[in-house]
Design a protein around this motif. Structure first.
Motif, mmCIF file in Angstrom:
data_model
loop_
_atom_site.group_PDB
_atom_site.id
_atom_site.type_symbol
_atom_site.label_atom_id
_atom_site.label_comp_id
_atom_site.label_asym_id
_atom_site.label_seq_id
_atom_site.Cartn_x
_atom_site.Cartn_y
_atom_site.Cartn_z
ATOM 1 N N VAL A 117 38.805 54.019 76.092
ATOM 2 C CA VAL A 117 39.149 52.729 76.696
ATOM 3 C C VAL A 117 38.208 51.633 76.218
ATOM 4 O O VAL A 117 38.622 50.484 76.056
ATOM 5 N N GLY A 118 36.960 51.972 75.952
ATOM 6 C CA GLY A 118 36.037 50.999 75.377
ATOM 7 C C GLY A 118 36.456 50.570 73.992
ATOM 8 O O GLY A 118 36.420 49.374 73.652
ATOM 9 N N ASP A 119 36.872 51.528 73.168
ATOM 10 C CA ASP A 119 37.343 51.203 71.814
ATOM 11 C C ASP A 119 38.587 50.322 71.854
ATOM 12 O O ASP A 119 38.725 49.393 71.063
ATOM 13 N N VAL A 120 39.497 50.612 72.769
ATOM 14 C CA VAL A 120 40.765 49.889 72.837
ATOM 15 C C VAL A 120 40.595 48.490 73.423
ATOM 16 O O VAL A 120 41.152 47.522 72.901
ATOM 17 N N PHE A 121 39.797 48.355 74.488
ATOM 18 C CA PHE A 121 39.722 47.083 75.210
ATOM 19 C C PHE A 121 38.422 46.317 75.011
ATOM 20 O O PHE A 121 38.288 45.209 75.538
ATOM 21 N N GLY A 122 37.447 46.861 74.305
ATOM 22 C CA GLY A 122 36.181 46.157 74.113
ATOM 23 C C GLY A 122 35.495 45.907 75.444
ATOM 24 O O GLY A 122 35.433 46.791 76.297
ATOM 25 N N ASP A 123 34.990 44.678 75.639
ATOM 26 C CA ASP A 123 34.278 44.352 76.876
ATOM 27 C C ASP A 123 35.140 44.562 78.111
ATOM 28 O O ASP A 123 34.633 44.916 79.177
ATOM 29 N N ALA A 124 36.442 44.345 78.003
ATOM 30 C CA ALA A 124 37.352 44.546 79.140
ATOM 31 C C ALA A 124 37.503 46.033 79.479
ATOM 32 O O ALA A 124 38.036 46.377 80.522
ATOM 33 N N GLY A 125 37.023 46.909 78.611
ATOM 34 C CA GLY A 125 37.103 48.340 78.847
ATOM 35 C C GLY A 125 35.888 48.922 79.540
ATOM 36 O O GLY A 125 35.846 50.114 79.828
ATOM 37 N N VAL A 126 34.872 48.086 79.813
ATOM 38 C CA VAL A 126 33.692 48.561 80.536
ATOM 39 C C VAL A 126 34.098 48.794 81.991
ATOM 40 O O VAL A 126 34.663 47.903 82.622
ATOM 41 N N HIS A 127 33.827 49.981 82.513
ATOM 42 C CA HIS A 127 34.411 50.389 83.790
ATOM 43 C C HIS A 127 33.453 51.202 84.642
ATOM 44 O O HIS A 127 32.473 51.750 84.147
ATOM 45 N N ALA A 128 33.779 51.290 85.922
ATOM 46 C CA ALA A 128 33.141 52.261 86.808
ATOM 47 C C ALA A 128 33.790 53.615 86.519
ATOM 48 O O ALA A 128 34.916 53.673 86.019
ATOM 49 N N ARG A 129 33.073 54.713 86.832
ATOM 50 C CA ARG A 129 33.624 56.020 86.484
ATOM 51 C C ARG A 129 33.128 57.106 87.407
ATOM 52 O O ARG A 129 32.012 57.074 87.898
ATOM 53 N N SER A 130 33.984 58.099 87.607
ATOM 54 C CA SER A 130 33.587 59.349 88.250
ATOM 55 C C SER A 130 33.960 60.487 87.303
ATOM 56 O O SER A 130 35.030 60.465 86.695
ATOM 57 N N ALA A 131 33.057 61.459 87.177
ATOM 58 C CA ALA A 131 33.308 62.665 86.389
ATOM 59 C C ALA A 131 33.121 63.837 87.357
ATOM 60 O O ALA A 131 32.008 64.093 87.810
ATOM 61 N N VAL A 132 34.223 64.512 87.671
ATOM 62 C CA VAL A 132 34.235 65.481 88.759
ATOM 63 C C VAL A 132 34.592 66.874 88.240
ATOM 64 O O VAL A 132 35.641 67.053 87.619
#
Length: 153
Positions: A117-132
């Motif tokens: 998502v970072g590659d696709v959206f650049g700065d707009a792809g910076v996100h909160a995340r959970s890895a469960v």
């Protein structure tokens, strides 16, 4: 540069939306937000890899499968938004990892989806995340990805 142009530059194609495996829809829009259902790493209707991460599936393979599942989540977003160019930002990414009891590398697996998502959206792809880490996922998938994105008006 449009998202479609960025996808071409990255050598990626948004697949057709994966058919739900139960009673749900791939994504819904509420207000300016799209919530996807959990997306498995289907490729042409089947799972190329199954099993527990840290057991039958190594972390590198699982990260690639998380990337595929994230691309499927983008397909679900596109199906209700009309275009990925309407994505103002990726808000939250959740990655579920079917883990062997001794496996603790869920964040590294989730990076496959986050980097996509970072590659696709650049700065707009910076996100909160959970890895469960979880005991099992549908169809013995090693990973499942959910996205929440905000749309432009």
């Amino acid at each position: 540069m449009s998202v479609a142009e960025r996808l071409i530059e990255l050598g990626l194609t948004v697949p057709a939306v994966a058919a739900p495996v139960a009673a749900y829809v791939p994504a819904v829009v509420t207000g300016r937000y799209v919530y996807t259902s959990g997306q498995l790493p289907f490729v042409e209707g089947s799972l190329p890899v199954t099993g527990k991460v840290g057991g039958a599936v190594d972390a590198e393979t699982a990260a690639e499968q998380a990337r595929v599942a994230a691309l499927n989540a983008l397909a679900a977003v596109q199906s209700v938004a009309g275009s990925l160019d309407r994505v103002a930002r990726v808000v939250k990414l959740t990655v579920f990892v079917a883990s062997d009891p001794s496996f603790t590398g869920q964040p590294g697996v989730a990076n496959g989806a986050s980097m996509l998502v970072g590659d696709v959206f650049g700065d707009a792809g910076v996100h909160a995340r959970s890895a469960v880490g979880v005991a099992v996922l549908p169809l013995d998938s090693p990973v499942e990805v959910e996205l929440v994105v905000e749309l432009t008006d």
